[in-house]
Design a protein around this motif. Structure first.
Motif: not given
Lengths: 237, 237
Positions: A1-3, A12-15, A22, A46, A50, A53-54
């Motif tokens: 992740m890039i914060t 958040r990259p998800l593949y 991406w 997914r 996600h 959840e966040l």
């Protein structure tokens, strides 16, 4: 992740292992709103889990172009979460709730987007510059590569111009987050690609066209299904 | 990539699509020295080219454990670049140039490492905390998962203890970068895994052991080749 604590955002990259896509989940930390760039239908559960959840709400999805290799989850996510579906004015995506054009500026909280029309892979291809620092380059510029130009109205002339004139005019330190990767890379910078992209760095338009004309790639398996499905934002029956 | 201008470091995740391994390239911006965590032999040319293109020298490789699913490139990189090969004191890696033990502290310029012995997946498994912020969790903790414990001296008891007592005592905002992912995730945080890890969050040791005993995973294809090869730092004939 890039914060990015200065901008109060997170990327958040998800593949998607199947299509090498991406998807990017952007989190706006103040409002707890989120955005998905190029979400994939098969990964919808997914991605949605996600986000939940966040503790975020999905505000919008953005498709950088009408994909030939996978189907977007924009429409289904819209039905499930009331998220908006953004797509290019040239996309033919009748289902989109907002159409984007070159140099449009829009914000979702601290997520500040600038739209760059970067045709070549397709005529409707967009790139998105986030907060002046992060470039989501869709299928225009990849890490040491670029999108193909041999179907769907693709044009090597247009892609060369989009990359060399438009994307390469951004600051060298701009972080590039591409729409695909097939070699295990996550990201790059404009400065690196100017210097090291094997198809473009130091290459003339005619050299680039010769490279693109000789890639001999197979047709994407899903092209006949995916393109019409993406025009309907992935709401396939 | 994760750029950290305060620490003057950068983290580049590099994925091996074949084994689902995340290799991490760490860049130390002041000295232009770099470190690779868990490099994969088949991706050695990619990784080395990338380091060279970025203008860095490889200072060291670190293997978090003796892998069963892929072969490290530590030894071959050492021969090519004079990089050191770091491994656990419990690894049996006779080829390593430096052995790491629990709570060791070492630095390569601004890259400041703290070693955490986190056995369970294997008895020698390490996690590495970088600059107090970034946890390379090897095959102990994954995004919403964990390493398997059914071979190579694995122990669900040990893994539960390593995760719940050692890793979960780190600050919630610690960014976790795992050694593997099979679902398209890149990273997580300690706080998230405490709350959402389906194998561990709210689970007792006996519940965790029951989950781990019933995963029914196939044996890694390369186990008989990879484990001895990794003890030789991948210098296979």
């Amino acid at each position: 992740m890039i914060t990015d604590p200065i901008e109060k955002i997170e990327i958040r990259p998800l593949y998607d292992l199947e299509s090498g896509t991406w998807t990017y989940l952007l989190l706006e930390k103040t409002s707890k709103l989120s955005v998905l760039i190029d979400p994939v239908l098969e990964r919808m559960e997914r991605d949605l889990s996600h986000i939940q959840e966040l503790g975020y709400k999905l505000s919008a999805t953005i498709d950088t172009h009408m994909h030939a290799d996978h189907i977007t989850s924009a429409g289904v996510l819209g039905e499930k979460t009331n998220s908006e579906a953004f797509a290019s004015e040239h996309s033919g995506a009748e289902c989109a709730s907002k159409f984007l054009k070159d140099e449009d500026l829009f914000s979702i909280g601290n997520l500040k987007f600038r739209v760059l029309h970067t045709p070549g892979h397709t005529p409707c291809s967009l790139s998105l510059l986030l907060n002046g620092k992060y470039l989501f380059s869709g299928d225009a510029l990849f890490v040491r590569g670029c999108g193909r130009t041999d179907f769907q109205g693709g044009s090597a002339d247009d892609l060369y111009k989009s990359i060399t004139e438009k994307l390469f005019s951004l600051p060298d330190e701009t972080i590039v987050l591409p729409g695909h990767d097939y070699k295990g890379f996550l990201s790059t910078t404009i400065g690196e690609e100017k210097k090291w992209n094997p198809r473009i760095a130091g290459k003339s338009l005619s050299e680039f066209k010769e490279i693109m004309d000789n890639l001999n790639l197979p047709e994407p398996k899903k092209i006949h299904e995916a393109v019409p499905a993406n025009r309907a934002c992935g709401k396939v029956s």
